[in-house]
Write an enzyme that holds these catalytic residues in place. Structure first.
Site, PDB file in Angstrom:
ATOM      1  N   ASP A  15       0.832  -1.205   0.000  1.00  0.00           N
ATOM      2  CA  ASP A  15       0.000   0.000   0.000  1.00  0.00           C
ATOM      3  C   ASP A  15       0.870   1.260   0.000  1.00  0.00           C
ATOM      4  O   ASP A  15       1.987   1.245   0.520  1.00  0.00           O
ATOM      5  CB  ASP A  15      -0.889  -0.036   1.260  1.00  0.00           C
ATOM      6  N   GLY A  16       0.333   2.323  -0.584  1.00  0.00           N
ATOM      7  CA  GLY A  16       0.994   3.627  -0.493  1.00  0.00           C
ATOM      8  C   GLY A  16       1.619   4.133  -1.782  1.00  0.00           C
ATOM      9  O   GLY A  16       2.265   5.184  -1.776  1.00  0.00           O
ATOM     10  N   HIS A  27       2.799   3.622  -8.915  1.00  0.00           N
ATOM     11  CA  HIS A  27       2.718   2.178  -9.169  1.00  0.00           C
ATOM     12  C   HIS A  27       3.989   1.680  -9.867  1.00  0.00           C
ATOM     13  O   HIS A  27       4.460   0.578  -9.613  1.00  0.00           O
ATOM     14  CB  HIS A  27       1.477   1.841 -10.009  1.00  0.00           C
ATOM     15  N   TRP A  67     -11.320  -2.610  -9.282  1.00  0.00           N
ATOM     16  CA  TRP A  67     -11.970  -2.246 -10.553  1.00  0.00           C
ATOM     17  C   TRP A  67     -12.686  -0.909 -10.429  1.00  0.00           C
ATOM     18  O   TRP A  67     -12.989  -0.263 -11.427  1.00  0.00           O
ATOM     19  CB  TRP A  67     -13.000  -3.311 -10.949  1.00  0.00           C
ATOM     20  N   LEU A 119      11.423 -20.329  -4.744  1.00  0.00           N
ATOM     21  CA  LEU A 119      10.376 -19.457  -4.190  1.00  0.00           C
ATOM     22  C   LEU A 119       9.077 -19.551  -5.006  1.00  0.00           C
ATOM     23  O   LEU A 119       9.109 -19.452  -6.233  1.00  0.00           O
ATOM     24  CB  LEU A 119      10.892 -18.008  -4.237  1.00  0.00           C
TER      25      LEU A 119
END
Ligand code: FPP
Length: 248
Positions: A30-31, A47, A79, A141
Site C-alpha cells: 500500500d501507499g 505504481h 476495478w 520461491l
C-alpha cells in the site's frame, strides 16, 4: 540475466535473522498513490515505483530462502478505481512479467496467480499464463500474485466447488476448504506485512490469515526495501506463536 545466491547462515546471523524464518509471507503493498502525490507525480508513477520495489523484494525473498511470497497486486474492489489507473496497473503487470520472466525462471521461482484471470485484458492474461506455464516445475520461491483477488470471493468459490463435487455437510472440514482455495499446496501463511500505515486486511487472504502474525509499517510501498523486509522478519521472530495453546 543474473543468478542470485541464497544467503549463508553466517550472513543471516549478521542480519540479526537468528531463528526460524517465516515460510510464507503475504504483503499488502500500500501507499503507491501517496508516494506519487507527495512528489507531485501522477498516481501511475507511484505504481511504477512500486513495481521496482517489488522486483527487489522478490529477489530478497529468494535470497533469504523464503518458500512463498504472496503480494496483493489487484483486488476485486480495485476495478472501482478510475479506468486510466486500472489500465496503467495492467500495463505494468504485463511489462513486469514480460521483462522479468527469464530471470525469475533462471532463479527457480515459480509463478502462481491467486484470483480469476478471466475478466482481465488479453495481454495481461497471456503474460500471466505464459509466466505460470514456463515456471510451473520450478521448486524455489513460489511467487504468488493476488490478481483480481478477494478473500471472501475465494471462500465462496471454494464452497461452491465443494458443493458441486457432492460432498456431504459432515465431511466438510478445514482441510477440504484449504484444498479448494487458490493457495492449495502452499505453506501456511506465517506473516502479513502491510505498508503505508493502514492496519486492516482489506479482503486479503482472510482464511489463510487465521494464525498469521501481522506487521504494519508506515513506510510507503515504493520505499520498502530489503532492509525493511528484514526488519519485519526480525519483528516476526520476536513473537511467541501459540496457535491457541498454552506455551510453557
Ligand atoms: C496500493 O497502493 C497498491 C496497489 C493497488 C497495486 C500494487 C501494484 C504494484 C506494486 C505495481 C505493479 C505490480 C506488479 C505485480 C508488477 P495505492 O494506490 O492504494 O496507494 P494509496 O493508498 O497511497 O493511494
Amino acid at each position: 540475466m543474473r543468478i542470485y545466491e541464497r544467503y549463508t547462515q553466517k550472513e543471516l546471523d549478521g542480519f540479526g535473522l537468528k531463528g526460524s524464518l517465516p515460510e510464507h509471507v503475504g504483503i499488502i503493498m500500500d501507499g503507491n498513490g501517496r508516494w506519487a502525490t507527495k512528489r507531485l507525480m501522477p498516481r501511475p508513477m507511484g505504481h511504477r515505483a512500486g513495481m521496482e520495489a517489488l522486483h527487489t523484494i522478490v529477489r530478497e525473498a529468494h535470497c533469504l530462502g523464503i518458500k512463498a511470497l504472496t503480494v496483493y497486486a489487484f483486488s476485486t474492489e480495485n476495478w472501482q478505481r478510475p479506468m486510466q489507473e486500472v489500465n496503467a496497473l495492467f500495463g505494468l503487470l504485463t511489462e513486469y512479467f514480460e521483462k522479468e520472466i527469464n530471470e525469475l525462471d533462471a532463479n527457480g521461482v515459480r509463478i502462481v496467480v491467486l484470483g480469476d484471470l478471466s475478466p482481465m485484458p488479453e495481454k495481461v492474461r497471456n503474460a500471466m499464463q505464459k509466466a505460470i506455464e514456463i515456471t510451473k516445475d520450478n521448486t524455489g520461491l513460489s511467487f504468488c500474485i493476488a490478481l483480481n483477488y478477494g478473500g471472501r470471493n475465494e471462500i465462496v468459490r471454494a464452497v461452491r466447488n465443494i458443493v458441486k463435487a457432492g460432498y456431504k455437510a459432515d465431511s466438510i472440514d478445514d482441510k477440504l476448504i484449504s484444498e479448494n482455495l487458490y493457495t492449495a499446496g502452499l505453506p501456511e501463511l506465517d506473516l502479513i506485512i502491510r505498508t503505508a500505515g493502514e492496519q486492516r486486511l482489506s479482503n486479503f487472504l482472510l482464511w489463510q490469515a487465521a494464525y498469521a502474525e501481522f506487521v504494519f509499517t508506515s513506510t510507503l510501498w515504493p520505499d520498502f526495501d530489503p532492509f525493511e523486509l528484514r526488519k519485519c522478519i526480525i519483528e516476526f521472530m520476536k513473537r511467541t506463536r501459540r496457535f491457541g495453546k498454552v506455551v510453557e
